[in-house]
Design a protein around this motif. Structure first.
Motif, PDB file in Angstrom:
ATOM      1  N   UNK A 267     -18.925  -0.088  28.302  1.00  0.00           N
ATOM      2  CA  UNK A 267     -19.580  -0.068  29.607  1.00  0.00           C
ATOM      3  C   UNK A 267     -18.643   0.576  30.625  1.00  0.00           C
ATOM      4  N   UNK A 268     -19.211   0.988  31.748  1.00  0.00           N
ATOM      5  CA  UNK A 268     -18.400   1.584  32.798  1.00  0.00           C
ATOM      6  C   UNK A 268     -18.958   1.188  34.156  1.00  0.00           C
ATOM      7  N   UNK A 269     -18.147   1.377  35.185  1.00  0.00           N
ATOM      8  CA  UNK A 269     -18.535   1.061  36.548  1.00  0.00           C
ATOM      9  C   UNK A 269     -19.465   2.151  37.068  1.00  0.00           C
ATOM     10  N   UNK A 270     -20.702   1.770  37.377  1.00  0.00           N
ATOM     11  CA  UNK A 270     -21.684   2.735  37.859  1.00  0.00           C
ATOM     12  C   UNK A 270     -21.795   2.766  39.371  1.00  0.00           C
ATOM     13  N   UNK A 271     -21.568   1.644  40.005  1.00  0.00           N
ATOM     14  CA  UNK A 271     -21.657   1.559  41.457  1.00  0.00           C
ATOM     15  C   UNK A 271     -21.072   0.242  41.919  1.00  0.00           C
ATOM     16  N   UNK A 272     -20.994   0.063  43.233  1.00  0.00           N
ATOM     17  CA  UNK A 272     -20.330  -1.130  43.753  1.00  0.00           C
ATOM     18  C   UNK A 272     -20.665  -1.363  45.219  1.00  0.00           C
ATOM     19  N   UNK A 273     -20.391  -2.585  45.648  1.00  0.00           N
ATOM     20  CA  UNK A 273     -20.364  -2.955  47.051  1.00  0.00           C
ATOM     21  C   UNK A 273     -19.030  -3.644  47.305  1.00  0.00           C
ATOM     22  N   UNK A 274     -18.444  -3.415  48.456  1.00  0.00           N
ATOM     23  CA  UNK A 274     -17.312  -4.205  48.928  1.00  0.00           C
ATOM     24  C   UNK A 274     -17.864  -5.053  50.062  1.00  0.00           C
ATOM     25  N   UNK A 275     -17.693  -6.371  49.923  1.00  0.00           N
ATOM     26  CA  UNK A 275     -18.219  -7.279  50.940  1.00  0.00           C
ATOM     27  C   UNK A 275     -17.093  -8.146  51.488  1.00  0.00           C
ATOM     28  N   UNK A 276     -17.279  -8.648  52.680  1.00  0.00           N
ATOM     29  CA  UNK A 276     -16.315  -9.532  53.327  1.00  0.00           C
ATOM     30  C   UNK A 276     -17.046 -10.819  53.676  1.00  0.00           C
ATOM     31  N   UNK A 277     -16.758 -11.883  52.919  1.00  0.00           N
ATOM     32  CA  UNK A 277     -17.476 -13.149  53.074  1.00  0.00           C
ATOM     33  C   UNK A 277     -16.487 -14.311  53.115  1.00  0.00           C
ATOM     34  N   UNK A 278     -17.001 -15.468  53.428  1.00  0.00           N
ATOM     35  CA  UNK A 278     -16.147 -16.641  53.619  1.00  0.00           C
ATOM     36  C   UNK A 278     -15.418 -17.070  52.350  1.00  0.00           C
ATOM     37  N   UNK A 279     -16.107 -17.000  51.197  1.00  0.00           N
ATOM     38  CA  UNK A 279     -15.501 -17.520  49.978  1.00  0.00           C
ATOM     39  C   UNK A 279     -16.228 -17.000  48.740  1.00  0.00           C
ATOM     40  N   UNK A 280     -15.727 -17.421  47.578  1.00  0.00           N
ATOM     41  CA  UNK A 280     -16.309 -16.974  46.317  1.00  0.00           C
ATOM     42  C   UNK A 280     -17.774 -17.389  46.193  1.00  0.00           C
TER      43      UNK A 280
END
Length: 122
Positions: free
Chosen positions: A80-93
């Motif tokens: 498998x490979x990385x096809x796309x992504x989001x970077x998010x900034x949130x309070x916790x896991x």
């Protein structure tokens, strides 16, 4: 707040691109992704997102030795490979997992969640 990478894996047997996808499937995927980005943006969690070209288009650069080396192809072969992504900034896991669950449902696929490392003391 903590930053997380929500990644979209693809099978290596296929290397879909926007140009090769069925137009109806592409439209549906873009619409689903757009909804998630709008929701992330309105919540204040959105940092950045992107879709990547397939691994066959990669060029691996290694300048650690006495001469520069560039090799066509990915640095590792994988099922498998990385096809796309989001970077998010949130309070916790827990919040990151909630966004991943929404993205998984919208896209009809798996989402991997990983936190960015934070230097000690930060």
């Amino acid at each position: 707040m903590s930053q997380y990478l929500l990644s979209v894996p693809h099978d290596s047997d296929e290397e879909p691109t926007m140009e090769t996808m069925d137009p109806a499937e592409l439209e549906a995927a873009l619409a689903a992704t757009g909804v998630i980005i709008e929701e992330l943006t309105s919540s204040g969690a959105f940092v950045f997102a992107g879709g990547l070209t397939p691994p066959s288009s990669a060029i691996t650069v290694d300048n650690t030795g006495s001469s520069l080396s560039t090799v066509n192809g990915p640095f590792v072969e994988a099922p498998e490979y990385l096809g796309g992504f989001w970077v998010i900034d949130v309070a916790d896991e827990e919040a990151a997992l909630g966004w991943a669950a929404r993205a998984s449902k919208a896209l009809g696929g798996r989402i991997e969640v990983r936190a960015f490392q934070v230097p000690p003391g930060d």
